[in-house]
Structures are given as C-alpha cells and as structure tokens.
Design a protein around this motif. Structure first.
Motif, PDB file in Angstrom:
ATOM      1  N   ILE B 285       0.843  -1.212   0.000  1.00 41.59           N
ATOM      2  CA  ILE B 285       0.000   0.000   0.000  1.00 41.59           C
ATOM      3  C   ILE B 285       0.874   1.256   0.000  1.00 41.59           C
ATOM      4  N   LEU B 286       1.907   1.246   0.817  1.00 41.46           N
ATOM      5  CA  LEU B 286       2.755   2.440   0.947  1.00 41.46           C
ATOM      6  C   LEU B 286       3.613   2.707  -0.296  1.00 41.46           C
ATOM      7  N   THR B 287       4.148   1.644  -0.898  1.00 40.18           N
ATOM      8  CA  THR B 287       5.199   1.805  -1.913  1.00 40.18           C
ATOM      9  C   THR B 287       4.853   2.764  -3.058  1.00 40.18           C
ATOM     10  N   ARG B 292       5.367   8.139  -5.684  1.00 45.87           N
ATOM     11  CA  ARG B 292       4.795   9.373  -6.263  1.00 45.87           C
ATOM     12  C   ARG B 292       5.221  10.605  -5.470  1.00 45.87           C
ATOM     13  N   TYR B 293       5.267  10.442  -4.153  1.00 42.67           N
ATOM     14  CA  TYR B 293       5.602  11.589  -3.296  1.00 42.67           C
ATOM     15  C   TYR B 293       7.039  12.068  -3.506  1.00 42.67           C
ATOM     16  N   ILE B 294       7.948  11.141  -3.756  1.00 44.81           N
ATOM     17  CA  ILE B 294       9.371  11.540  -3.861  1.00 44.81           C
ATOM     18  C   ILE B 294       9.822  11.802  -5.301  1.00 44.81           C
ATOM     19  N   LEU B 295       8.936  11.558  -6.273  1.00 44.55           N
ATOM     20  CA  LEU B 295       9.329  11.779  -7.675  1.00 44.55           C
ATOM     21  C   LEU B 295       9.616  13.263  -7.899  1.00 44.55           C
ATOM     22  N   SER B 296      10.813  13.544  -8.360  1.00 49.11           N
ATOM     23  CA  SER B 296      11.211  14.938  -8.573  1.00 49.11           C
ATOM     24  C   SER B 296      12.353  14.978  -9.594  1.00 49.11           C
ATOM     25  N   GLU B 297      12.775  16.169  -9.928  1.00 52.85           N
ATOM     26  CA  GLU B 297      13.899  16.339 -10.856  1.00 52.85           C
ATOM     27  C   GLU B 297      15.120  15.546 -10.364  1.00 52.85           C
ATOM     28  N   LYS B 298      15.253  15.479  -9.044  1.00 55.34           N
ATOM     29  CA  LYS B 298      16.413  14.810  -8.449  1.00 55.34           C
ATOM     30  C   LYS B 298      16.338  13.286  -8.545  1.00 55.34           C
ATOM     31  N   THR B 299      15.135  12.735  -8.528  1.00 47.61           N
ATOM     32  CA  THR B 299      14.992  11.278  -8.470  1.00 47.61           C
ATOM     33  C   THR B 299      14.533  10.662  -9.788  1.00 47.61           C
ATOM     34  N   GLU B 355       0.789  10.423  15.303  1.00 47.68           N
ATOM     35  CA  GLU B 355       1.700   9.718  16.203  1.00 47.68           C
ATOM     36  C   GLU B 355       2.599   8.751  15.418  1.00 47.68           C
ATOM     37  N   MET B 356       1.992   8.067  14.442  1.00 45.89           N
ATOM     38  CA  MET B 356       2.757   7.117  13.632  1.00 45.89           C
ATOM     39  C   MET B 356       3.838   7.833  12.826  1.00 45.89           C
ATOM     40  N   ALA B 357       3.463   8.972  12.258  1.00 48.29           N
ATOM     41  CA  ALA B 357       4.419   9.715  11.428  1.00 48.29           C
ATOM     42  C   ALA B 357       5.607  10.157  12.274  1.00 48.29           C
ATOM     43  N   ARG B 358       5.293  10.657  13.481  1.00 46.65           N
ATOM     44  CA  ARG B 358       6.378  11.117  14.355  1.00 46.65           C
ATOM     45  C   ARG B 358       7.313   9.955  14.705  1.00 46.65           C
ATOM     46  N   ALA B 359       6.693   8.820  15.070  1.00 47.84           N
ATOM     47  CA  ALA B 359       7.492   7.652  15.472  1.00 47.84           C
ATOM     48  C   ALA B 359       8.323   7.115  14.301  1.00 47.84           C
ATOM     49  N   ALA B 360       7.743   7.094  13.095  1.00 57.12           N
ATOM     50  CA  ALA B 360       8.463   6.555  11.928  1.00 57.12           C
ATOM     51  C   ALA B 360       9.726   7.359  11.644  1.00 57.12           C
ATOM     52  N   VAL B 361       9.610   8.672  11.745  1.00 60.78           N
ATOM     53  CA  VAL B 361      10.764   9.532  11.468  1.00 60.78           C
ATOM     54  C   VAL B 361      11.892   9.246  12.462  1.00 60.78           C
ATOM     55  N   ILE B 362      11.511   9.056  13.722  1.00 63.73           N
ATOM     56  CA  ILE B 362      12.528   8.797  14.753  1.00 63.73           C
ATOM     57  C   ILE B 362      13.090   7.388  14.634  1.00 63.73           C
ATOM     58  N   VAL B 378       5.612  12.187   6.021  1.00 64.20           N
ATOM     59  CA  VAL B 378       5.081  10.847   6.291  1.00 64.20           C
ATOM     60  C   VAL B 378       3.562  10.915   6.457  1.00 64.20           C
ATOM     61  N   TYR B 379       3.107  11.951   7.125  1.00 69.60           N
ATOM     62  CA  TYR B 379       1.663  12.123   7.303  1.00 69.60           C
ATOM     63  C   TYR B 379       0.967  12.179   5.940  1.00 69.60           C
ATOM     64  N   LYS B 380       1.548  12.962   5.038  1.00 75.50           N
ATOM     65  CA  LYS B 380       0.942  13.110   3.702  1.00 75.50           C
ATOM     66  C   LYS B 380       0.945  11.780   2.938  1.00 75.50           C
ATOM     67  N   ILE B 381       2.050  11.048   3.064  1.00 76.47           N
ATOM     68  CA  ILE B 381       2.120   9.746   2.376  1.00 76.47           C
ATOM     69  C   ILE B 381       1.052   8.801   2.939  1.00 76.47           C
ATOM     70  N   LEU B 382       0.887   8.816   4.264  1.00 74.57           N
ATOM     71  CA  LEU B 382      -0.139   7.968   4.875  1.00 74.57           C
ATOM     72  C   LEU B 382      -1.534   8.390   4.401  1.00 74.57           C
TER      73      LEU B 382
END
Lengths: 386, 386
Positions: B285-287, B292-299, B355-362, B378-382
């Motif tokens: 589900i996440l992949t 899509r979220y990270i697609l950019s000129e850089k990637t 809460e999940m987004a905060r924990a995932a980053v850490i 992460v919140y936006k991706i979720l």
C-alpha cells in the motif's frame, strides 16, 4: 532449478583502507603467518610494505615468486615452509594464481603424501589451514570460492581442485590496489570474469531465472567498466564494480541450481598447460569461436536472450542473425580491449591440438557440457582460433 | 561505492528433499534443540511431522504460536524454555516471524537482563545460540541475514535489531514447502521481497552498478513468478525462483556499498505496531504512494532506469511520464496480485497518523533516507494511502 548447496562464507572487507583491519582479522587464527605472493609487483606498488607494516606483531615467513599458472613444485615448497614454521594462517596477497596456490598449500599442509594427489583427487582434502587474502587483481573469484587450479608442467596437466574447506575466511578488496594492474592484465581479468559468467549462463537448466538475470547484470558490468578502467586506470567506480563483479561471478551464485560441465575453461587449461599463456587471453580467444560452433536451433534462444539483455540488441529480424550479432559483439569487445584474438599472435599452431583436444574432453568432462563436445569438436574449435 | 563488509555465511540447502540432511546439520551444534514455529500451518501441511521424525535422536523442546508480528513476550517465554532445557541450537521452522523471534531468543539466551534491551540496543548482543532454519514462506530473507523485527504492543513499538552473530548457520529451502502458502500471503511475501529491493535500489549512491543490476533482476523475478505462483500454487519453477529471490533480496548483496536509511519499512512498522496488519500488505500500500511523493527532478532518472530495466518501458516521451508509468505499473501489479491497496480496506483511518508519522521519522531515521522525510511528509504519504 536443480538442488544445490550454496555456501560462500568468506567475510568480504571491501573498499579503501579496509586493509587496516588486517591484524584484527589475522589474529583470530594465530600469530604465525605464511605470506604468499607472486612476482614482485606488490613490492613496486607499495602493497608489500603496507602489509609488512601491519604484520609487525606477527611471525611471518614468506613464499614469493608464485607463477601466473602456479606450479605444483611451488605448492610443495610452500608446504615445507608452512610445516617448518608451524604456520597458523596463510595470507595470500595477489590475484587468483597466488590465492589458488595458497589454497592447495593450506590443504596439503595436513596431507601426508604428495600435494599433487589432492589436485587430482579433491576428496582427499580433509583439514585445511585458514586462508586470508588481499586481492590485487580482479579475475578469478578465488578470493570467495572453493576452487584452485594448479599446473604440472612435467605431465603437461593444468587441473582444478575444490573443497569448501579451502574457501578463504576473509578477503580484503581495495579497488585502489588494482590501479596499477597493466592494461593487458586488466582486459584478461575481465575476459576471465566474463568467461566464468558464460560457463554458468550457457547451461541446460532453463528455469534458473534469478541466476540468469544476475549473470546478465555482471556481464553488463564488465562491458561497461572494462573500457573505462583501460582508459582511466585510477577510476575508482570502474575498478570497484569490476572487482565486486569478479567475486560475484564465481562464488557459486551463478552456478547454483545448474548442473553440467564447463567448456572454455577446460579447453583453455590445455592451452596454458602446453604453452603457459595468460588464462584470460586464452579464454577470450576461445569464447566467440566456441559460441559460433555451438550455435544451433537448440541453443539459439539463449543467444537471443544474451543479445537482447546484455547487448541491448533488438529482435527485428531472424533469431540466428541476432545471435550472430551478439557473438560478433563479444569478439569485437575483446578486440577493443586490446586482447590478441588469434592463437597465431601467441605463436601457437596446430602441432599439439590433437593431444590438447583429447585431454580437454577427459579433464573437462566435455560430454556433460552445455553442448556436448568430443575430441573432434574441440579440435575444430581450436582450429577456428588460429 | 561506499566501503562495506559483506558476510552472509549461512549454508543454504536448497531444493526438494534437502530436509533429509537436517539431523547431520543439527548435530554439529548439539543434542538439545528448541523447535520454534508459528500458528500450526506446519502441522496441517505435514512439515511438522517430517521434522519431528528427523529429530527422533535429539532432545526437543517446542515453542509454538509465534505471532505473525512476533511479540517480545514470546521471546521472553522462549528464553525461559531455552535456558531451562540447556538448549544447544534453535531450529526455526516457519517464515520470517518465526525466524526473527528465534534470533532474538538465541541472543537473549546469553543476555542477563530483559530481552527488549537487545531489540532497542543491538550493541548489547554478545554471544548467540546457533540457529538453523527450515523456511516455509518466502518473504523476509531472515533465513540468510542478521536482522530481526520484534513488536512490543504495550509501548506500540515494532523495532528492528541486528547482529552478524544472529545470522543462521544453515537454512533449508524447499520450494515445495511454500506450495500451501495462501494466495494473499504469497502476494504479501512478494511485496515484502520487492520492498526490500526498492529500499536498496532507490538510494543516493549512484555507482553501485552491480548491486543495481542484481536488484532489477530480482524485481523481474517477482514480477514474472508471483502471478504464476498465485495461479498455479504448485509450480516448482515459480516457487523456487521466488524463494531464492527472497534470500538474495536481503542478505546484504543489494545494500552493500550503499548508505542511508530505509523508508517504507519504518513507516510500515508503525502501521503494524498500531494495527497488527500483514507487513507485506502494508508495504504494498505504501510503496507506490511513497514513489509518487518523492518523484522529482532529483529522483526521476532512477525511476527511468526502473521503468526501462524492470518494466521494459521505452523512453519515447517525457522522463516524468515514463517514471509515472513505472509507478502505476507497480501499483497495478500489487492490485493484480490481489492485495488490498488502500488503508480503508483494512479499516484504518487517520486517527493515529500524527503519532505514527512522528514515530516513523525517529525509529526509521528518515532524515537519512533516499529522499529525507519529516513528520509532515510521512503524514501526507499515509493520507495518500486512505
């Protein structure tokens, strides 16, 4: 996919400066080290001094002068040294020849009779001294596998032996250590790597998909980076990818799940047993001729895969046309890398072809190869190389 | 290429009937065995009886009921059993959960304080009992690596720990043992394998050519064989290639020479820490949303490689167009394999996203990821997953 046991347990320490960990790795095995190396290039490029400095707290005895096609006499001499000095571990600093020779010394150390026995009869290998390697040339994969090839010039035999007990415990791979490898040896090394891949890739087993994709990826690596390393010997990216490809090409990954015998290697072993030529050069000369000789309705689809996935050819025409293009590309590639692509250039004529062909079929078990070859087939392939 | 140490020393016994060698392998380590397994599927498909028959000359104590997301309580119970029975070796029969749990039991056996310590602080792992595995599901690669993931439902934490000392000594991989894996678990397993590959493939290191070609080959393997295994659960070729790909995807080969943190795995760990969902489904589900979220000129160039080399797309138009096509293909593939592709289908809403987004980053150190992500990212991706 056939059943298999995969076991490549070598600890691979890869990258710039990893050599600093050498004392920490060696001391796991003891204090008394047999340091083995070849013709002295490691003295010219500074690797010898670096290793000696790191070994200052160890008792070191040296075996130098290991030949490019290591001889059984050198193995015997090494065994004398290792026994006399109660060696705990062998440190091989060099390429495949040095490592192969060291493996057989390590095994023969504990074998009471003559070392040549364990070359002809690998099942006689029992206990083996631990081996650590510092790789200075990417080619044979010996740094991460169980194989060793030893020559007996008296009997004109160059034979492979193998035992999982001879797999090095640890190997140091610093791509910078290959910066000073001469152009022709760099090219011959890549030809050796590519030949290892071909031997596993062109195989009767059709459903080893993972292994075949890995093989293609490693072939692409050689094709991309060999020309760069030839042009820019100190290109780290090129040297690193070639070095890693070399270990991956013959650590069991590509051959796992596949059966049968190899082809070009045993034929080349006869060439270098008779003429002491560079192994990789012999392989490069043989490979495209062997490919042309075995191309048939039965094998053409594999060559199509090879052409499309490795050489990015498009299947726009006849399958055989595409297969031939892929083989031509292979020959052109070796030529472009500066490898002499005929036996004539090495002053080899057909004088011994009869005897070599007979020996290759027996030693290489060529009736079990991807396409079974008899003495006449091998003779014809050798003739195509002149 | 970054420096690295590669060490995947597990002896892999692959194929039909290899299990017959189990007694010979186990007795290297001793007579007293802790047999660990999950919810009882190995009793239904006959593997349990086969293993028990082979263990008739050993002293066996059993730990059953290991959860799909193994709990720290189960680890603690296993440690009691292994200590009470003076166990010499742990035999894990199952998938990644059973093997992960067994690894932490093996390490905690010698650790005096609470087992959760060695999950949160891997450096506390010292001596570890030998582990042998019999794999019954292709997914996590745990059978050939140093990693383990354990859940603590009280603290709502699902954390990874690792130690080379926890690498299994030997693993038995019989593709037939995966014939009875249900469709949804087969698909989720392939999604897990593919996610391991993506985590290594989408990486800041640009010159790890060998590793990237291997990654693409393994992705092609999943894409080719997962649909076949779903349609024909007893197709040996499909099950064998998926099983071998699974081990290769996370034994260190793909990540060697690359740095940085993973992305989808730590985010998914929060999902299953909060909701106890199947890991592979969360990853699927996440992949595509993460992509899509990270697609950019850089990637975008990396996505172009992915599209061309894995999905056989042609670069006939805009780079971004091709990248988006490759991402769409990824999502369609998971859907076609029968995986529910939204969190809503799993009855998960945005209640805990903050809460999940905060924990995932850490926990995931996501500021070191391929594309650094903060809590809002992460919140936006979720949210994209609902």
């Amino acid at each position: 996919m056939n059943n298999f046991i995969f076991n490549a347990y070598t600890e691979m320490l890869f990258g710039k400066g990893q050599i600093e960990r050498l004392p920490e790795v060696l001391k796991r095995y003891g204090k008394s080290v047999l340091l083995t190396y070849g013709g002295g290039s490691i003295k010219r490029n500074g690797i010898y001094n670096k290793v000696k400095e790191l070994l200052k707290d160890f008792n070191v005895v040296e075996l130098s002068g290991i030949e490019p096609n290591p001889r059984i006499e050198t193995v015997r001499h090494g065994v004398e040294l290792s026994r006399e000095n109660k060696v705990d571990v062998i440190l091989a600093v060099g390429g495949g020849s040095t490592i192969d020779c060291s493996k057989v010394i390590a095994a023969a150390h504990y074998y009471e009779k003559d070392a040549w026995d364990i070359v002809t009869t690998p099942s006689k290998i029992d206990k083996v001294l631990p081996i650590v390697t510092v790789l200075t040339m990417a080619a044979t994969g010996s740094e991460m596998n169980k194989n060793a090839v030893i020559s007996n010039m008296k009997t004109k035999e160059k034979l492979g032996t193998a035992s999982t007990k001879m797999i090095p415990k640890a190997s140091f791979l610093d791509p910078e250590y290959t910066y000073s490898v001469p152009k022709i040896q760099t090219a011959a090394g890549c030809a050796d790597i590519m030949s290892h891949i071909f031997e596993a890739y062109f195989n009767k087993t059709k459903d080893a998909f993972v292994q075949d994709r890995f093989a293609e990826g490693l072939l692409e690596t050689c094709i991309k980076y060999c020309p760069i390393a030839l042009k820019e010997p100190e290109n780290y990216e090129a040297r690193a990818n070639i070095m890693w490809a070399s270990s991956m090409a013959l650590n069991g990954l590509l051959g796992s799940g596949k059966g049968g015998a190899w082809t070009c290697h045993p034929i080349e072993h006869e060439l270098s047993a008779f003429y002491d030529i560079t192994h990789g050069i012999g392989l490069a000369i043989l490979t495209p001729r062997w490919m042309r000789y075995i191309l048939s309705e039965k094998t053409v689809n594999k060559f199509v895969d090879y052409g499309i996935n490795v050489w990015n050819l498009k299947l726009e025409e006849d399958k055989f046309e595409l297969a031939r293009k892929a083989i031509d590309k292979t020959e052109e590639f070796f030529k472009m890398c500066g490898i002499p692509m005929t036996l004539s250039e090495l002053q080899i004529d057909n004088t011994n072809f009869e005897e070599m062909a007979r020996a290759a079929v027996i030693h290489g078990n060529l009736n079990e190869a991807y396409v079974a070859l008899n003495k006449d087939d091998v003779y014809k392939i050798l003739e195509m190389c002149i």
